[in-house]
Every structure is written in structure tokens, then in C-alpha cells.
Scaffold this active site. Structure first.
Site, mmCIF file in Angstrom:
data_model
loop_
_atom_site.group_PDB
_atom_site.id
_atom_site.type_symbol
_atom_site.label_atom_id
_atom_site.label_comp_id
_atom_site.label_asym_id
_atom_site.label_seq_id
_atom_site.Cartn_x
_atom_site.Cartn_y
_atom_site.Cartn_z
ATOM 1 N N GLY A 32 0.865 -1.180 0.000
ATOM 2 C CA GLY A 32 0.000 0.000 0.000
ATOM 3 C C GLY A 32 0.896 1.224 0.000
ATOM 4 N N THR A 34 1.695 4.293 1.236
ATOM 5 C CA THR A 34 2.487 4.821 2.348
ATOM 6 C C THR A 34 3.223 3.716 3.095
ATOM 7 O OG1 THR A 34 0.536 4.769 3.790
ATOM 8 C CG2 THR A 34 1.029 6.857 2.664
ATOM 9 N N TYR A 104 -9.623 -3.268 -6.783
ATOM 10 C CA TYR A 104 -9.629 -3.143 -5.327
ATOM 11 C C TYR A 104 -10.887 -3.761 -4.703
ATOM 12 C CZ TYR A 104 -5.934 0.368 -5.824
ATOM 13 O OH TYR A 104 -4.772 1.024 -6.119
ATOM 14 N N ARG A 106 -12.157 -3.135 -0.749
ATOM 15 C CA ARG A 106 -11.779 -2.534 0.538
ATOM 16 C C ARG A 106 -12.989 -2.051 1.347
ATOM 17 N NH1 ARG A 106 -8.738 1.717 -2.483
ATOM 18 N NH2 ARG A 106 -7.005 1.508 -1.025
ATOM 19 N N LYS A 228 7.646 14.259 -9.702
ATOM 20 C CA LYS A 228 8.014 13.050 -10.436
ATOM 21 C C LYS A 228 7.365 13.105 -11.819
ATOM 22 C CE LYS A 228 6.370 11.331 -6.757
ATOM 23 N NZ LYS A 228 5.750 10.500 -5.703
ATOM 24 N N GLY A 230 7.395 10.322 -14.416
ATOM 25 C CA GLY A 230 7.583 9.057 -15.113
ATOM 26 C C GLY A 230 9.054 8.801 -15.361
ATOM 27 N N ALA A 231 9.394 8.474 -16.604
ATOM 28 C CA ALA A 231 10.791 8.265 -16.975
ATOM 29 C C ALA A 231 11.481 9.569 -17.371
ATOM 30 C CB ALA A 231 10.879 7.273 -18.125
ATOM 31 N N GLY A 261 6.732 5.354 -7.553
ATOM 32 C CA GLY A 261 6.725 6.626 -6.836
ATOM 33 C C GLY A 261 6.953 6.467 -5.351
ATOM 34 N N ASP A 262 6.404 5.408 -4.762
ATOM 35 C CA ASP A 262 6.567 5.173 -3.324
ATOM 36 C C ASP A 262 8.033 4.962 -2.970
ATOM 37 O OD1 ASP A 262 3.773 5.121 -3.428
ATOM 38 O OD2 ASP A 262 3.725 2.927 -3.565
#
Length: 304
Positions: A32, A34, A104, A106, A228, A230-231, A261-262
Site C-alpha cells: 500500500g 504509504t 480493489y 476494501r 516526479k 515518469g521516466a 513513486g513510493d
């Protein structure tokens, strides 16, 4: 960011992850956004730096296994609530040439109640030097609980904590785009560090360039923004160091972009905690992300 930065907490939802294998079956993992950042922070930071996770779990067997997984990873779990009539969420990764999409489940996720008790949450974040949350953390909460979270974080910031925020916008988690944009903006107003992705901010806020994204978050009150891309080229600004750009090395063998990204966030924040200048910290974040996207799943083996 180096003063007393020894007690870090990320806040959000850890889920059961079903990640595809090459043979068409799935591996069961825990991940997840975070939590992924906490996991990578734990792997790249010195052992004396404490990394905690703040969330809520059920009291069922899968929640027990998730908690044991976090503890085995060296992540502090003393600020995780256990809620008897709840469980954990689940998501499945689908891959197409390395790019991922998610399905998902949840509805009964205990993490949706992580900000239900203001006093408990305030106690959970007290004394932490760096707190990180995300747009997904915001999205799973009710309006009232979202307000509690932001108020608690604002108070922690006033008491000296640094607040990091990744907007991580997933429109399907929100009732509408206006609510999402309003919540992201309110979150940025309590953050020192904002870590957006241009491919999300551009369509949702109408930013014509990463510089526009930076300017908008600086206007909200951030002192560090890293966009950020991407590449492509990373654009950033820090109140002390000014504007910084960085061109990541191309990754030609991408397997799975889950947690790209995390993990970047973890590499960047860990470097800043050690006193690295912006350019070096961005390079560290990009290098860690490049290692992660060469393997399957959100949490990968960093050995070797």
C-alpha cells in the site's frame, strides 16, 4: 531536515496484494502506497532511525499476518489500531508491458477508520519528526475523519514535525474530481514537502508544466516540491536551494511500475534525512525506483 530526524511515521492503508507471476498465478503480499514508502525507508535508513506505520487493522487472521509482516520488516506497529468488526483491504495487480492497473476490494477495511478517534491519532503522531501521508490516505476517509487527520497533522507541524505529502490521486476513490482537488489542496497547506506526479497533477489541476505544479504547491505553503515525471526529467524546488532538475537514467528492462513513486519517495527522503542536497537526494530516489521497477510487485528484494 537533519535535526532530530530519527523517528519517522507514515500514515495510511496497507492491503493484501495479489501480484501476477510469470506462470499466470498470483503471489500474495502486503503493500500500500504509504506502507511501501515505510518499507523502503526501513531498508535504506540506518538502523537507529525508527520507522513506524500508523493505520488500523482488523482482529482476524489475515490482519494478524499483516501485523507480523510489518514487525518482521522492522517497522514499528505500536500505533496501529485493531478494530474487531473490520478486516484489511485487498487489491490485484494487472500488468500490460510493465504498466500496472489495479482492482480493489476494501469495503470493510479497518484503515478507513484510522482517523476516527482524534485523541488516539494525536497521540500516535506525537513526538515524530517526519510524518508522511498521501492522497490515498485522504481518499479512504470520510469527510469528518479527513478533517481530523489534517487538523492533527497541522498541530504536529506546529509542534516541530516535518510533514510530507504525496498527492497520489486516484479519482475512482473520490466522489468527484472537485472533492479530490479540494482535499489535495487542503493537505498541501499542512505539508512542508510535497511529492506529486506530473501525469496526475496535469490533468486534474490543469498544470501546463511541472513548473506550474511546483508553483501551485509553493503557493499552498510547501517549502520543498519534487515533481516526479515518469521516466522523464524530475523538476524540483526547495526554499533554500532553489530550482533543481534531474534526468534519470533510462530503464530499458521495466517489469512492473508498482511502487515506483513510493520507492522514489523513500530514497529521496532518506537522502534528505542524511543531509544530502536536493540534486543528490533526487538521484537517490530515482536510483531506488529504478531497482524496484525491474521486479514484480510493490516490495522487491533489494539485495545485490
Amino acid at each position: 531536515m537533519t535535526d532530530m530526524q530519527t523517528d519517522i511515521m507514515t500514515i495510511g492503508e496497507c492491503m493484501v496484494e495479489l501480484a501476477p507471476r510469470e506462470d499466470g498465478a498470483f503471489n500474495r503480499n502486503f503493500a500500500g502506497d504509504t506502507f511501501n514508502t515505510a518499507w523502503y525507508l526501513r531498508h535504506v535508513l540506518p538502523v537507529e532511525t525508527r520507522v513506524h506505520y500508523c493505520s488500523a487493522l482488523g482482529t482476524d487472521r489475515i490482519s494478524d499476518r499483516m501485523l507480523a509482516f510489518m514487525q518482521a520488516a522492522g517497522i514499528g506497529t505500536d500505533r496501529i489500531r485493531r478494530i474487531a468488526d473490520r478486516t484489511v483491504g485487498l487489491y490485484m495487480i494487472e500488468l500490460d508491458k510493465g504498466e500496472r492497473s489495479f482492482i480493489y476490494w476494501r469495503d470493510r477495511s479497518a484503515a478507513k477508520l484510522l482517523a476516527e478517534d482524534r485523541d488516539w491519532l494525536a497521540s500516535a503522531v506525537a513526538g515524530k519528526s517526519l510524518l508522511l501521508f498521501s492522497g490515498i490516505t485522504l481518499a479512504i476517509l470520510s469527510d469528518d475523519h479527513r478533517a481530523i487527520l489534517l487538523e492533527v497533522l497541522a498541530s504536529a507541524r506546529a509542534d516541530g514535525a516535518s510533514i510530507a505529502f504525496d498527492p497520489n490521486m486516484r479519482l475512482r476513490l473520490w466522489p468527484d474530481a472537485d472533492t479530490m482537488r479540494r482535499a489535495v489542496t487542503q493537505a498541501a497547506e499542512v505539508a512542508d514537502i510535497v511529492l506529486p506526479s506530473f501525469d496526475e497533477d496535469s490533468p486534474n489541476f490543469g498544470d501546463a508544466s511541472p513548473e506550474d505544479t511546483i508553483a501551485r504547491y509553493f503557493k499552498a505553503g510547501a517549502s520543498t516540491v519534487v515533481v516526479k515525471n515518469g521516466a522523464g526529467r524530475v523538476f524540483a524546488r526547495n526554499a533554500d536551494e532553489g530550482t533543481v532538475t534531474f534526468d534519470p537514467q533510462p530503464v530499458t528492462d521495466v517489469v512492473d511500475t508498482t511502487a515506483a513513486g513510493d520507492s522514489f519517495n523513500a530514497g529521496f527522503l532518506a537522502a534528505r534525512l542524511s543531509g544530502a542536497p536536493m540534486a543528490e537526494a533526487i538521484a537517490k530516489g530515482a536510483a531506488l525506483s529504478a531497482r524496484v521497477i525491474r521486479q514484480r510487485g510493490a516490495l522487491v528484494d533489494l539485495a545485490g
